[in-house]
Write an enzyme that holds these catalytic residues in place. Structure first.
Site, mmCIF file in Angstrom:
data_model
loop_
_atom_site.group_PDB
_atom_site.id
_atom_site.type_symbol
_atom_site.label_atom_id
_atom_site.label_comp_id
_atom_site.label_asym_id
_atom_site.label_seq_id
_atom_site.Cartn_x
_atom_site.Cartn_y
_atom_site.Cartn_z
ATOM 1 N N GLU A 265 -51.946 7.960 -114.473
ATOM 2 C CA GLU A 265 -52.036 8.861 -115.631
ATOM 3 C C GLU A 265 -53.062 9.911 -115.261
ATOM 4 O O GLU A 265 -54.217 9.572 -115.001
ATOM 5 C CB GLU A 265 -52.592 8.116 -116.840
ATOM 6 C CG GLU A 265 -51.629 7.317 -117.635
ATOM 7 C CD GLU A 265 -52.367 6.767 -118.854
ATOM 8 O OE1 GLU A 265 -52.745 7.556 -119.735
ATOM 9 O OE2 GLU A 265 -52.596 5.557 -118.897
ATOM 10 N N CYS A 299 -57.610 13.574 -121.806
ATOM 11 C CA CYS A 299 -56.535 14.251 -121.096
ATOM 12 C C CYS A 299 -55.478 14.732 -122.072
ATOM 13 O O CYS A 299 -54.687 15.598 -121.761
ATOM 14 C CB CYS A 299 -55.958 13.385 -119.995
ATOM 15 S SG CYS A 299 -55.268 11.875 -120.600
#
Ligand code: UN1
Length: 509
Positions: A265, A299
């Site tokens: 990720e 993020c």
């Protein structure tokens, strides 16, 4: 309210000093102590930790290889029960973990609560999923044969986690890897080794054997690269920068070993698109929450607000007004909206970005820094207006929002420009026109889309989280496909007409 005040008092009462070491059975105590200071006030010492050296890394790998088959053979229900017990313990010790998240990672109290809750959710979600996913599945086949598909652990899994979710993502990766029957070596981010240490100790207390889950704090070269280039490692779960994910991918590919699995990720250049039907109050509230919560260090955070020109002046004015009201300061205070950034390096990168914006963008607003911030690593939340998304050449990991105007006939071009950043993580849409929403949803190459709300805080099992392209490999964390990726599949075919001993295997099918 009273409950929150009570929690704040418990957080206050947490021990003043913490320490962490590698947790590797049979390893010698490791190298020089690294001091941890509070991001909100660098004069305040939080604790210290010892980094793993090369010999400790080697010992951890050797232990993990030996321990894995026994853990894989442990009934999945037992593995799940241990993880669920860990979730209960974590819930009971919430104040202590929030205190650590605040003092080591600079998290506000609401962020700390969300962090612990998410870790608890991950533990319960993957445990629950493992209970059903690891039951052998009988498959139809010809008479005289039984066929079954079953999942098994892959081997040694390395979990490399980020400082921005030092408990939630840390525990989530580990929970999935353990639930699937792997032995795990967990490498925390160097900025948050104390939180990770306490989490691993808690998992051991819950019943995970100490050689099945080991803890290796240390730097990227001595620990990270040594682990990911080792042929004994079957898989790596990583959350962090796209560049580091590429380096891990290369290291794994270069091994003369089984082709490992990488679950990554990574970064984003997340946009929020608002057309002229958006409700300005709602839009500005959600844009600021998405851009500045957790000091923009998610993020998932919104970096770019693309707003239709008709409402842009109004929205920009409201953004400036709302930013003036933000409270930037000590994350341990309940009144704080935005805390510090993680460290001096992070602050320097943001200062550099601000300097670059000064020459190329139109300044919109800067939130005022509160009293007492001068000794911490704070970056005042800022907003600028840009002509094009191409002016953003990297992910700016902090409270920095960029506004770009577009005309109604440019909607497809706007989505194409977002796709062309190469990232594809979160996207916000603010519009009250269904056709516009559908058009954007269809065209956008992103992992998580949020309509008429903020675009952070994905809930485990409700909003499976993860991106595409340069934002990650998938599968999505907290979604149904994540856990199986940590496992390998075995198809077992038995000739049931054969005379003799294998009748007992029929239970498989
Ligand atoms: C990250 O910031 O590294 O939805 C990913 C969210 C979080 C993001 C986690 N799950 O805001």
């Amino acid at each position: 309210d009273a409950e929150l005040a009570e929690l704040a008092a418990q957080i206050q009462a947490a021990p003043a000093s913490w320490s962490a070491t590698p947790l590797v059975p049979g390893a010698q105590a490791a190298g020089p102590a690294v001091e941890v200071t509070n991001p909100a006030d660098r004069r305040v010492r939080v604790g210290e930790w010892l980094a793993a050296d090369a010999a400790t890394v080697e010992r951890a790998l050797a232990n993990a290889v030996v321990a894995q088959p026994g853990w894989d053979a442990t009934p999945v229900a037992s593995r799940a029960t241990i993880l669920e017990h860990a979730a209960d313990l974590l819930e009971q010790r919430m104040p202590q973990f929030i205190a650590l998240c605040t003092r080591e990672a600079g998290k506000t109290i609401p962020d700390g609560v969300a962090e612990v809750r998410e870790a608890v959710d991950f533990l319960r979600y993957y445990a629950g999923q493992a209970r059903s996913a690891f039951v052998p599945e009988a498959l139809p086949g010809p008479t005289g044969e039984s066929n079954a598909l079953q999942l098994a652990g892959r081997g040694v899994f390395v979990c490399i986690s980020p400082w921005n979710f030092p408990l939630a993502i840390f525990a989530g990766q580990i929970a999935a890897a353990l639930a699937a029957g792997n032995s795990v070596i967990a490498k925390p981010a160097e900025q948050t080794t104390l939180v990770g240490f306490e989490a691993v100790k808690l998992l051991h207390e819950a019943g995970i054997p100490k050689d099945v889950l080991q803890y290796l704090p240390g730097d990227g070269a001595t620990v990270g690269a040594a682990l990911t280039s080792d042929p004994r490692v079957a898989g790596v779960a990583f959350t962090g920068s796209t560049d580091t994910a590429r380096a891990i991918n290369r290291a794994m590919a270069a091994r003369d070993a089984a082709i490992g699995v990488l679950i990554a990720e990574t970064g984003g250049q997340n946009a929020l698109i608002a057309d002229s039907s958006a409700l300005p109050e709602q839009l500005v509230k959600d844009a600021l929450a998405s851009a500045f919560t957790s000091a923009g260090q998610r993020c998932s955070a919104a970096r770019v607000l693309l707003v239709q020109a008709d409402i842009a002046d109004k929205v920009v004015g409201m953004i400036a007004g709302a930013m003036a009201e933000l409270t930037v300061g000590d994350p341990a205070l309940l009144s704080t909206d935005v805390g510090p950034v993680i460290d001096t390096d992070a602050k320097c990168l943001l200062d550099e970005h601000a300097a670059r914006m000064q020459g190329t963008a139109t300044f919109i607003a800067e939130a005022p820094l509160g009293a007492g911030t001068e000794h911490g690593t704070f970056f005042a939340p800022r907003a600028w207006e840009l002509a094009s998304i191409d002016q953003l050449t990297r992910e700016n990991f902090g409270p920095a929002l960029h506004v770009i105007r577009f005309r109604a006939d440019q909607l497809d071009a706007v989505v194409d420009a977002i796709n062309a950043t190469g990232f594809g993580l979160t996207l916000g849409i603010h519009s009250r026109i269904d056709e516009t929403v559908e058009r954007i949803v269809q065209r956008a190459k992103v992992g998580n889309i949020y309509v008429n709300r903020n675009q952070i805080g994905a809930v485990v099992g409700v909003q499976p989280f993860g991106g595409q392209n340069q934002s990650g490999t998938g599968p999505k964390a907290g979604g149904p496909h994540y856990l199986p990726r940590f496992a390998t599949e075995k198809t077992v075919t038995i000739n049931t007409t054969a005379a003799g001993g294998n009748a007992s295997l029929l239970t498989l099918g």
